[in-house]
Design a protein around this motif. Structure first.
Motif: not given
Ligand SMILES: Nc1ncnc2c1ncn2[C@@H]1O[C@H](COP(=O)(O)OP(=O)(O)OP(=O)(O)O)[C@@H](O)[C@H]1O
Ligand SMILES: [Mg+2]
Lengths: 453, 250
Positions: B88, B90, B142-143
């Motif tokens: 996922i 974030i 994050l990602n």
């Protein structure tokens, strides 16, 4: 009609009595006339009820039932009051300093007690940098005469009218032409209440052309728990090519009700940036932030972050009036709602016919952490020019459970994971805070509240 | 190390895992293959504690401890790591701060001192190199905005940083280009030891050329219906799943 009920409240009776005294207070005929005009407006309108469209979701009437005392500006603090104030301020600064450690360049400090300047507890800049005067000494200043009572809108604004009719003393802050304040001014508003109190602080801030100022406002009060209603008005005039970064940190306690109108005028090439942070504690916060962009080619930034808890109600109403071409305004409000708290965001953008090439942006994002929390968010755009860029967006959502799970699968505890996500959500706003120490302080306040959530 | 006995689990009213058994010992690599919708990701979800899954029967223990009784974070702290099939994004959470928080929470749980900023940085450099993870990505959110392959590599980078006992890789190879596949496999091989174990969920035999499994299982309709060695994967590649389904019925 509405008045019938209100007339019967003890507050209304003392307001009427107070006006007799207050009207004698201003030195000039013009100010006395302004008070009379304002009082008549208040008498006609009465306190706003939810039948007033502007107050539809925020009912202040239940908060006005207490037996408030109106006149609470002490002429001199008693030694006991002074000691109490000094202790409150010291404690508050210590909390702030914790996060200022290491990177603190320091700040000037202006302490007021129920609106009255306390010189002893203040550390003020030299007057060449910033002039700070009580109204009593400012009433003949040219910039006072030019701006006082001329920025805040009385019409249809009962609470501004009430403040204007009854304010006791006020704070006049003027940044002289070309002055650049080397450190932020930390304005500590101390509220003391020996019983239920209704206070009406009044500020006038004039930033002369080419001047640049940062002000951080915080409010502290004793924790005696008495009901404390604040009806504040701040008028701001930002001159040509002047910059004003205005931080308003709203913390408080149960029993505190806080309503204010901050209304500003801006001139060419100026920048007014407002950062309003509301944290849990107070029963009610209603911010009315109104900007008049009275010249072309200028910018305004309105950043808001509210973290609400318990049964708190946090209401932000903004109005931006684009009157001339090439203006840029940018509003970003973010809310995190816990428990049974409620938030209201109402953002109005007016683009007048002459305001071609306006860039107006508005965004309001909210996360609900509880099924009992709720948000009413409403953008209102009225555009009378054809060559403009305006955008607005509103979101109301829950915390992303998949993201939470992802963080947990890496060994991060649920509470911590929530905090990380709230910080991430708030980041768009917190990153805008230009004073690193203040940003750290705010992040800590948020983390502390989330830990107890 | 991991012992799954007669595991029944599902989402809402729907039963997805229907009596699954699996034993994984330290040092082993188990590959799990199987048709779409068989329940492979569901198994990974149940092992890592995804909230919407409900276990109705059976048990899962990790080194004798009841895994099903633990919160997702405690499972991670006990050494379970899931490399997600769909990691996922974030926004606003920095990759590196997130990893530091994770690592130090795990260390605290184990009674170890948190790493200093310097130690953490050194470790992070070392592991970035091991899995050839782009330093620029480390400092991003994050990602957020990562390509599919970059997300998968980030999962392996995290795995390298957190050094779990039991790693579950859910289709980590899907979306990786050939070079990335080689790099990721090399990283996993370097991380293999006689103290840890891997469960590798994949649709492609190719990955198993790089990471050679000790066992290959076929998961179909919520159960493990066949177990073999690495040659089973080759056979599946050639013949598909139908023959096993038939075998299982007869
Ligand atoms: N949240 C859910 N609600 C309802 N059904 C679900 C849910 N999650 C998974 N399923 C169903 O459970 C079954 C197993 O899904 P799962 O993702 O475990 O399969 P898989 O073996 O990983 O498949 P793939 O190879 O396609 O990744 C599928 O039929 C899927 O639709
Ligand atoms: Mg899957």
């Amino acid at each position: 009609m509405i008045m019938i009920n209100q007339l019967e409240t003890p507050l209304y009776e003392s307001i009427a009595a107070k006006f007799e005294i207050a009207s004698l207070q201003s030195s000039s005929e013009a100010l006395q006339a302004l008070r009379r005009e304002a009082f008549n407006i208040f008498k006609t309108l009465g306190f706003p009820s939810i039948r007033n469209e502007e107050w539809k979701y925020t009912n202040i009437l239940p908060f006005l039932k207490e037996d408030y005392e109106l006149d609470v500006i002490p002429q001199e603090l008693t030694p006991e009051e002074f000691g109490k104030t000094a202790a409150l301020v010291a404690h508050h600064l210590e909390e702030l300093q914790q996060s200022l450690k290491g990177e603190q360049k320091g700040a000037y400090r202006l302490v007021t007690v129920n609106g009255k300047i306390n010189a002893e507890l203040s550390v003020l800049p030299a007057p060449e940098l910033l002039r700070i005067l009580p109204f009593a000494q400012a009433e003949q200043e040219p910039a006072f005469l030019a701006n006082f009572g001329k920025i805040a809108t009385l019409k249809d604004n009962a609470l501004v009218a009430l403040n204007t009719a009854l304010y006791n003393d006020g704070l006049y802050i003027e940044a002289p032409k070309g002055s650049v304040l080397d450190k932020p001014l930390h304005l500590v508003n101390v509220l003391l209440a020996g019983g239920p109190v209704f206070v009406q602080p009044r500020h006038l801030v004039v930033i002369q052309p080419n001047a640049s100022v940062e002000i951080i406002e915080t409010t502290i009060s004793d924790d005696a728990g008495h009901a404390l209603f604040v009806n504040g008005v701040t008028e701001i005039a930002v001159g040509e090519n002047a910059h004003f970064h205005h931080y308003d940190i709203q913390t408080g306690r149960k029993g505190m009700r806080f309503v204010q109108r901050v209304e500003a005028t801006q001139q060419k090439h100026s920048n007014y940036s407002n950062y309003t942070f509301t944290l849990p504690g107070t029963d009610l916060v209603r911010n009315n932030l109104v900007l008049h962009l009275n010249a072309p080619e200028l910018e305004s930034h309105l950043y808001g972050l509210y973290l609400s808890a318990d049964r708190q109600l946090v209401d932000n109403h903004t109005e931006v009036h684009h009157k001339y071409p090439h203006g840029e305004s940018n509003q970003l409000y973010k809310g995190v709602l816990l428990d049974q708290s409620k938030a209201v965001f109402n953002g109005k953008i007016y683009v007048y016919q002459d305001a071609q090439k306006t860039n107006a942006f508005q965004q309001s994002n909210n996360i609900l952490f509880s099924e009992k929390a709720s948000v009413n968010a409403k953008p209102q755009l009225e555009i009378f020019a054809d060559d403009v860029k305006c955008s607005h967006g509103t979101t109301i959502g829950q915390i992303n459970k998949d993201a939470l799970f992802y963080l947990q699968t890496r060994g991060i505890g649920e509470q911590r994971a929530r905090n990380m996500m709230v910080n991430a959500f708030a980041f768009d706003v917190t990153e805008k805070v230009k004073i690193p120490a203040l940003r750290t302080y705010l992040e800590k306040l948020i983390a502390a509240k989330m830990d107890n959530a | 190390m991991l012992s799954i006995k007669n595991l029944h689990a599902g989402v809402e009213e729907k039963e997805i895992l229907k009596g699954l058994n699996l034993e994984v010992k330290p040092g082993e690599v188990h590959a799990i293959m199987g048709p779409n919708g068989a329940g492979k990701s569901s198994l990974a979800s149940v092992l890592s504690g995804r909230p919407n899954y409900e276990v109705t029967q059976g048990s899962v223990t990790l080194d004798g401890k009841d895994l099903l009784d633990m919160s997702p974070e405690d499972r991670a702290r006990e050494g379970v790591f899931l490399a997600f099939q769909y990691p996922i994004e974030i926004p606003g959470v920095s990759n590196i701060n997130f990893l530091k928080t994770a690592l130090n929470e795990i260390r605290t749980y184990k009674g170890l001192e948190p790493l200093s900023a310097k130690e953490f940085l050194a470790l992070s450099k070392e592991k970035q190199k091991l899995v050839e993870f782009d330093a620029k990505l480390v400092n991003r959110s994050l990602n957020e905005g990562f390509s599919g392959g970059e997300k998968k590599r980030n999962e392996i980078f995290q795995l390298a940083m957190l050094e779990p006992k039991l790693s579950i890789l859910d289709e980590t190879d899907s979306g990786l280009d050939i070079d990335a596949l080689r790099i990721v496999s090399r990283g996993v091989n370097k991380l293999r030891s006689d103290k840890n174990a891997f469960i590798i969920i994949t649709h492609y035999q190719r990955l198993l050329d790089y990471i050679v499994p000790d066992f290959v299982h076929v998961l179909s309709d919520g159960k493990i219906v066949k177990t073999g060695d690495k040659n089973l994967a080759l056979e599946l590649e050639e013949k598909g799943y139908d023959w096993i389904r038939e075998e299982a019925i007869h």
